[in-house]
Design a protein around this motif. Sequence first.
Motif, PDB file in Angstrom:
ATOM      1  N   LEU A   1     -16.560 -19.566  21.081  1.00 48.94           N
ATOM      2  CA  LEU A   1     -15.684 -18.649  20.123  1.00 48.94           C
ATOM      3  C   LEU A   1     -16.595 -18.322  19.030  1.00 48.94           C
ATOM      4  O   LEU A   1     -17.068 -19.042  18.590  1.00 48.94           O
ATOM      5  N   ASP A   2     -16.668 -16.857  18.945  1.00 53.08           N
ATOM      6  CA  ASP A   2     -17.503 -16.461  17.756  1.00 53.08           C
ATOM      7  C   ASP A   2     -17.125 -17.015  16.364  1.00 53.08           C
ATOM      8  O   ASP A   2     -15.959 -17.153  16.010  1.00 53.08           O
ATOM      9  N   ALA A   3     -18.051 -16.991  15.416  1.00 49.96           N
ATOM     10  CA  ALA A   3     -17.636 -17.602  13.999  1.00 49.96           C
ATOM     11  C   ALA A   3     -16.697 -16.594  13.244  1.00 49.96           C
ATOM     12  O   ALA A   3     -16.119 -17.313  12.565  1.00 49.96           O
ATOM     13  N   TYR A   4     -16.971 -15.441  13.660  1.00 47.17           N
ATOM     14  CA  TYR A   4     -15.847 -14.584  12.868  1.00 47.17           C
ATOM     15  C   TYR A   4     -14.394 -14.852  13.157  1.00 47.17           C
ATOM     16  O   TYR A   4     -13.537 -14.753  12.310  1.00 47.17           O
ATOM     17  N   ARG A   5     -14.131 -14.704  14.403  1.00 44.29           N
ATOM     18  CA  ARG A   5     -12.682 -15.025  14.978  1.00 44.29           C
ATOM     19  C   ARG A   5     -12.196 -16.376  14.302  1.00 44.29           C
ATOM     20  O   ARG A   5     -10.967 -16.553  14.050  1.00 44.29           O
TER      21      ARG A   5
ATOM     22  N   TYR B   1      10.890   8.959  17.444  1.00 44.98           N
ATOM     23  CA  TYR B   1      10.657   7.265  17.081  1.00 44.98           C
ATOM     24  C   TYR B   1       9.382   6.878  17.320  1.00 44.98           C
ATOM     25  O   TYR B   1       8.908   6.172  16.622  1.00 44.98           O
ATOM     26  N   GLY B   2       8.554   7.407  18.627  1.00 43.40           N
ATOM     27  CA  GLY B   2       7.511   6.754  18.885  1.00 43.40           C
ATOM     28  C   GLY B   2       7.850   5.908  19.904  1.00 43.40           C
ATOM     29  O   GLY B   2       9.038   5.361  20.346  1.00 43.40           O
ATOM     30  N   ASP B   3       6.783   5.272  20.718  1.00 44.30           N
ATOM     31  CA  ASP B   3       6.949   4.021  21.703  1.00 44.30           C
ATOM     32  C   ASP B   3       6.736   2.860  21.221  1.00 44.30           C
ATOM     33  O   ASP B   3       5.588   2.612  20.525  1.00 44.30           O
ATOM     34  N   LEU B   4       7.318   1.735  21.465  1.00 46.78           N
ATOM     35  CA  LEU B   4       7.018   0.355  21.535  1.00 46.78           C
ATOM     36  C   LEU B   4       5.977   0.022  22.412  1.00 46.78           C
ATOM     37  O   LEU B   4       6.471   0.172  23.724  1.00 46.78           O
ATOM     38  N   ALA B   5       5.299  -1.004  22.162  1.00 42.62           N
ATOM     39  CA  ALA B   5       4.142  -1.655  22.893  1.00 42.62           C
ATOM     40  C   ALA B   5       5.177  -2.627  23.792  1.00 42.62           C
ATOM     41  O   ALA B   5       6.088  -3.264  22.740  1.00 42.62           O
ATOM     42  N   PRO B   6       4.979  -3.358  24.793  1.00 43.74           N
ATOM     43  CA  PRO B   6       5.770  -4.348  25.334  1.00 43.74           C
ATOM     44  C   PRO B   6       5.487  -5.366  24.539  1.00 43.74           C
ATOM     45  O   PRO B   6       6.460  -6.449  24.539  1.00 43.74           O
ATOM     46  N   VAL B   7       4.323  -5.790  23.846  1.00 41.28           N
ATOM     47  CA  VAL B   7       4.127  -7.100  23.229  1.00 41.28           C
ATOM     48  C   VAL B   7       3.158  -6.807  22.234  1.00 41.28           C
ATOM     49  O   VAL B   7       2.112  -5.906  22.444  1.00 41.28           O
ATOM     50  N   GLY B   8       2.810  -7.655  21.228  1.00 44.00           N
ATOM     51  CA  GLY B   8       1.778  -7.304  20.307  1.00 44.00           C
ATOM     52  C   GLY B   8       2.329  -7.304  18.782  1.00 44.00           C
ATOM     53  O   GLY B   8       3.096  -6.621  18.350  1.00 44.00           O
ATOM     54  N   ASN B   9       1.400  -7.929  18.039  1.00 41.61           N
ATOM     55  CA  ASN B   9       1.851  -8.048  16.423  1.00 41.61           C
ATOM     56  C   ASN B   9       0.460  -7.829  15.794  1.00 41.61           C
ATOM     57  O   ASN B   9      -0.752  -7.964  16.363  1.00 41.61           O
ATOM     58  N   ARG B  10       0.510  -7.133  14.539  1.00 40.70           N
ATOM     59  CA  ARG B  10      -0.658  -6.894  13.874  1.00 40.70           C
ATOM     60  C   ARG B  10      -1.589  -8.115  13.591  1.00 40.70           C
ATOM     61  O   ARG B  10      -1.032  -9.164  13.607  1.00 40.70           O
ATOM     62  N   ILE B  11      -2.713  -7.904  13.534  1.00 41.04           N
ATOM     63  CA  ILE B  11      -3.901  -8.974  13.292  1.00 41.04           C
ATOM     64  C   ILE B  11      -4.250  -8.919  11.906  1.00 41.04           C
ATOM     65  O   ILE B  11      -4.768  -7.788  11.265  1.00 41.04           O
ATOM     66  N   SER B  12      -4.281 -10.028  11.075  1.00 41.76           N
ATOM     67  CA  SER B  12      -4.498 -10.188   9.564  1.00 41.76           C
ATOM     68  C   SER B  12      -6.108 -10.132   9.735  1.00 41.76           C
ATOM     69  O   SER B  12      -6.719 -11.179  10.578  1.00 41.76           O
ATOM     70  N   LEU B  13      -6.907  -9.290   8.801  1.00 40.38           N
ATOM     71  CA  LEU B  13      -8.378  -9.662   8.756  1.00 40.38           C
ATOM     72  C   LEU B  13      -8.627 -10.497   7.593  1.00 40.38           C
ATOM     73  O   LEU B  13      -9.915 -10.595   7.236  1.00 40.38           O
ATOM     74  N   GLU B  14      -7.833 -11.211   7.213  1.00 39.50           N
ATOM     75  CA  GLU B  14      -7.997 -12.268   6.116  1.00 39.50           C
ATOM     76  C   GLU B  14      -8.979 -13.686   6.598  1.00 39.50           C
ATOM     77  O   GLU B  14      -8.210 -14.056   7.484  1.00 39.50           O
ATOM     78  N   SER B  15      -9.795 -13.505   6.009  1.00 43.14           N
ATOM     79  CA  SER B  15     -10.843 -14.804   6.394  1.00 43.14           C
ATOM     80  C   SER B  15     -10.339 -16.249   5.658  1.00 43.14           C
ATOM     81  O   SER B  15     -10.472 -16.011   4.231  1.00 43.14           O
ATOM     82  N   ARG B  16     -10.613 -17.254   6.221  1.00 47.30           N
ATOM     83  CA  ARG B  16     -10.763 -18.345   5.695  1.00 47.30           C
ATOM     84  C   ARG B  16     -11.795 -19.523   6.196  1.00 47.30           C
ATOM     85  O   ARG B  16     -11.740 -19.440   7.625  1.00 47.30           O
TER      86      ARG B  16
END
Length: 378
Positions: free
Chosen positions: A243-247, A4-19
């Motif tokens: 905060l950096d411009a990319y984030r 199965y693998g192990d679940l992390a306690p918390v965390g969702n994927r981060i989108s790299l799509e920029s606007r």
Amino acid sequence: MIWYGDLAPVGNRISLESREECLLENQFGNYQYWLDSGTSALALALLDAKANFPDIDKPRAIIPGYCCPDLIAACVYAGVEAVAVDISPNDPSYDLAQLRLHLDSQVIAIIAVNFLGISERLDELSKLIADLHLRTRVIEDNAQWFPEEIGRAQFKSDYVTFSFGRGKPISLLGGGLLWAKEPVAANAAAHIEPSVHSSFTLKLKIAAYNLLLKPQFYQLLNRNPWLHLGETRYVPLEKIEALDAYRRTLLSVNFTRYSNRENRLSQFINKTVIDCGVQTLSDHCASRQKRLLRYPLLCPDSESRDRLLLELSAAGLGASPMYAAAIDQIAGVDGLVIVPHALVNAKNFAGRFMTLPVHEQVTQAYLARILAALSSFR
């Protein structure tokens, strides 16, 4: 289990799509400060509160007895003494009777933590301050929660902070926001340094983070005894950066993903733990509950917590003790926090508390295994 693998306690994927347009800037009015972390946002709020009390030689801020040591790091950076006050029985909010005992003219701020989506009793804090004829500021710490809709959230506190760090509601592996009722004092704002982060390096870190959130890869980290994943310890705040411009370009899309994400897992878990008698959180928490970052489970006693935590952890089901101790017992905080009375409720809470994952990696198969383990609890 390996297959199965192990679940992390918390965390969702981060989108790299920029606007380029940051939708969230319209949410928070004129006095918003975008910084490198939630701890920096909290420190800036404390610096500003301190600037409003120039006659106090040793300003103090009250923090809850069960909380993240980053609250102490923000206090230390701002030159404010942290005073830990006990929480309520079976409830992460302040024990208001204890709070009243330690609230005086030396206290410039109360840090009100929104705990995993269970908000503090802000109206009661404001009333207590008014009843004592004090000017103490309220800092609403929302590092573990974020509003789901633009324009719907209304804030009553003097300051409101958010975090975009790892495992937060909207994670960018770093970043924070301070909203203030009034502009921050010039001597406080002078602490903000320019960002030095590289967009190329951040893209690599985010790509690696997204990969490691997959259960089959997270298992490699989780089963490594040398890494001590999730261990809570004090880390000093060394500086405050913008905060950096990319984030900033990633905020809009990741906010939209957060808003659109299903949030029904907590309901299934809640029904099961109530039916089997394992949930002992105070009933008062339900009325203050918003969207949960993790499911909070307060077991009847430490023995049952330890047994259930061991079973779920061995199965790789993402259970976590959160902070394993009251704030005065966290590694590294010795000498940095004032504890005027024993943190009895916080210690009891820490020994019985754990969290369950409700993030996007919790598939129906994982959920079924979590619910089965909870249902078998006796």
